[in-house]
Design a protein around this motif. Structure first.
Motif, PDB file in Angstrom:
ATOM      1  N   LYS A  78      73.484  66.316  10.076  1.00 29.31           N
ATOM      2  CA  LYS A  78      73.622  67.272  11.252  1.00 29.31           C
ATOM      3  C   LYS A  78      75.224  67.491  11.586  1.00 29.31           C
ATOM      4  O   LYS A  78      75.489  68.364  12.506  1.00 29.31           O
ATOM      5  N   VAL A  79      76.090  66.852  10.793  1.00 31.74           N
ATOM      6  CA  VAL A  79      77.519  67.033  11.054  1.00 31.74           C
ATOM      7  C   VAL A  79      78.037  68.497  11.056  1.00 31.74           C
ATOM      8  O   VAL A  79      78.838  68.851  12.070  1.00 31.74           O
ATOM      9  N   LYS A 103      84.606  65.952   5.450  1.00 30.39           N
ATOM     10  CA  LYS A 103      84.149  66.679   4.101  1.00 30.39           C
ATOM     11  C   LYS A 103      83.692  68.244   5.052  1.00 30.39           C
ATOM     12  O   LYS A 103      84.093  69.539   4.515  1.00 30.39           O
ATOM     13  N   GLU A 104      82.903  68.256   6.178  1.00 34.22           N
ATOM     14  CA  GLU A 104      82.608  69.527   6.850  1.00 34.22           C
ATOM     15  C   GLU A 104      83.463  70.063   7.281  1.00 34.22           C
ATOM     16  O   GLU A 104      83.631  71.393   7.598  1.00 34.22           O
ATOM     17  N   ALA A 105      84.503  69.173   8.018  1.00 41.48           N
ATOM     18  CA  ALA A 105      85.654  69.659   8.945  1.00 41.48           C
ATOM     19  C   ALA A 105      86.681  70.640   7.760  1.00 41.48           C
ATOM     20  O   ALA A 105      87.325  71.619   8.070  1.00 41.48           O
ATOM     21  N   GLU A 106      86.772  70.082   6.509  1.00 42.43           N
ATOM     22  CA  GLU A 106      87.756  70.592   5.519  1.00 42.43           C
ATOM     23  C   GLU A 106      87.133  71.981   4.972  1.00 42.43           C
ATOM     24  O   GLU A 106      87.798  72.820   5.007  1.00 42.43           O
ATOM     25  N   LYS A 107      85.684  72.210   5.072  1.00 48.79           N
ATOM     26  CA  LYS A 107      85.117  73.330   4.769  1.00 48.79           C
ATOM     27  C   LYS A 107      85.543  74.594   5.653  1.00 48.79           C
ATOM     28  O   LYS A 107      85.608  75.615   5.331  1.00 48.79           O
ATOM     29  N   ILE A 108      85.870  74.213   6.861  1.00 51.68           N
ATOM     30  CA  ILE A 108      86.123  75.549   7.779  1.00 51.68           C
ATOM     31  C   ILE A 108      87.841  75.260   8.422  1.00 51.68           C
ATOM     32  O   ILE A 108      87.950  75.806   9.411  1.00 51.68           O
ATOM     33  N   ASN A 109      88.323  74.482   7.571  1.00 51.76           N
ATOM     34  CA  ASN A 109      89.795  74.369   7.809  1.00 51.76           C
ATOM     35  C   ASN A 109      90.278  73.789   9.209  1.00 51.76           C
ATOM     36  O   ASN A 109      90.854  74.479  10.068  1.00 51.76           O
ATOM     37  N   CYS A 114      88.338  61.842  16.122  1.00 52.30           N
ATOM     38  CA  CYS A 114      87.118  60.740  16.198  1.00 52.30           C
ATOM     39  C   CYS A 114      87.504  59.465  17.177  1.00 52.30           C
ATOM     40  O   CYS A 114      88.657  59.262  16.839  1.00 52.30           O
ATOM     41  N   LEU A 115      86.476  58.749  17.595  1.00 54.06           N
ATOM     42  CA  LEU A 115      86.649  57.476  17.936  1.00 54.06           C
ATOM     43  C   LEU A 115      85.875  56.633  17.059  1.00 54.06           C
ATOM     44  O   LEU A 115      84.547  57.048  16.728  1.00 54.06           O
ATOM     45  N   LEU A 116      86.199  55.513  16.645  1.00 53.72           N
ATOM     46  CA  LEU A 116      85.312  54.682  15.738  1.00 53.72           C
ATOM     47  C   LEU A 116      84.580  53.610  16.858  1.00 53.72           C
ATOM     48  O   LEU A 116      85.042  53.015  17.630  1.00 53.72           O
ATOM     49  N   ILE A 149      90.593  64.688   9.624  1.00 51.24           N
ATOM     50  CA  ILE A 149      90.100  63.964  10.809  1.00 51.24           C
ATOM     51  C   ILE A 149      91.447  63.298  11.453  1.00 51.24           C
ATOM     52  O   ILE A 149      92.520  62.943  10.724  1.00 51.24           O
ATOM     53  N   ARG A 150      91.223  62.914  12.791  1.00 53.62           N
ATOM     54  CA  ARG A 150      92.413  62.149  13.435  1.00 53.62           C
ATOM     55  C   ARG A 150      91.678  61.205  14.393  1.00 53.62           C
ATOM     56  O   ARG A 150      90.632  61.470  14.984  1.00 53.62           O
ATOM     57  N   ILE A 151      91.685  59.864  14.026  1.00 57.05           N
ATOM     58  CA  ILE A 151      91.443  58.663  14.746  1.00 57.05           C
ATOM     59  C   ILE A 151      92.079  58.513  15.694  1.00 57.05           C
ATOM     60  O   ILE A 151      93.217  58.246  15.784  1.00 57.05           O
ATOM     61  N   LYS A 152      91.247  58.690  16.957  1.00 63.20           N
ATOM     62  CA  LYS A 152      92.111  58.815  18.346  1.00 63.20           C
ATOM     63  C   LYS A 152      91.767  57.333  19.149  1.00 63.20           C
ATOM     64  O   LYS A 152      92.504  57.256  20.224  1.00 63.20           O
ATOM     65  N   GLY A 153      90.954  56.370  18.390  1.00 61.94           N
ATOM     66  CA  GLY A 153      90.729  55.244  19.164  1.00 61.94           C
ATOM     67  C   GLY A 153      89.390  54.586  18.875  1.00 61.94           C
ATOM     68  O   GLY A 153      89.004  54.787  17.991  1.00 61.94           O
TER      69      GLY A 153
END
Length: 227
Positions: A78-79, A103-109, A114-116, A149-153
């Motif tokens: 669903k991502v 992967k999905e973010a790359e498709k739409i540039n 994200c937070l883990l 992606i950018r991991i923000k925390g």
């Protein structure tokens, strides 16, 4: 619920905040667009949802400067549906999910923040990384290929209990891990800045332990109807 109730509830919550720099994410799951608009009119710009379907239905119908936060368990298949709308995904609970988001973010540039999600609760039903998995991933090679992606925390959900000592201990565990990771030489795509913990019943405890984001729903919008 009347519009004035939402506005009053927001004021009451903000007045209790121990840290005014802590971001209030209004959890609008199951709530109608009209209620979200009322909270928006009262100054809220960050809204949290836990279902993909609700985000993709609500986002186009509401002001475009709203920042949508995905706070619920997210399935990999669903991502692709939320990538165009999402501001921050709090609930990244596995490496497989993170790869799919990239992967999905790359498709739409697009670059997705994200937070883990870390498993801090005593309950086995909660999701998330453990300390060893986080260290292995953040200091390993696999992360270097994730350019979208950018991991923000970090994010954590405490045990559903009335025992404040247990909740405080779990929040403290997350903060200690957060600080330990911040001290490491992390990759460029990691900015260990945010720690999302605390909900309607425990946000003050979370703020005491260093939360930078609290996810508050029922205390703003009232009880939920899940029918």
């Amino acid at each position: 619920m009347q519009a004035t109730d939402i506005s009053k509830n927001l004021k009451k919550i903000r007045d209790t905040f121990l840290n005014q720099d802590c971001l209030l994410v209004a959890v609008s799951k199951t709530k109608p667009i009209s209620a979200i608009q009322e909270a928006y009119d009262a100054g809220i710009r960050d809204f949290g949802e836990n279902k993909v379907q609700e985000i993709i239905e609500k986002a186009p119908a509401l002001p475009q400067d709203i920042k949508w936060h995905m706070i619920g368990h997210l399935q990999r298949n669903k991502v692709k549906f939320i990538v165009p709308f999402i501001y921050l995904i709090h609930s990244v609970d596995s490496l497989r999910l993170l790869k799919q988001i990239n992967k999905e973010a790359e498709k739409i540039n697009k670059t997705i923040h994200c937070l883990l999600q870390v498993h801090i609760a005593k309950e086995g039903t909660k999701f998330g990384w453990n300390k060893e998995e986080l260290n292995e991933f953040l200091l390993g090679d696999e992360i270097k290929s994730m350019h979208n992606i950018r991991i923000k925390g970090l994010m954590g959900m405490a045990t559903n209990t009335e025992n404040t000592e247990i909740i405080t201990e779990e929040f403290r565990t997350l903060k200690v891990l957060f600080e330990a990771l911040k001290a490491q030489p992390l990759p460029e795509i990691v900015d260990m800045k945010e720690i999302s913990m605390g909900m309607s019943g425990d946000y003050l405890l979370a703020q005491q332990e260093g939360s930078t984001m609290v996810r508050i729903g029922s205390a703003i919008f009232g009880s939920r109807n899940y029918n």
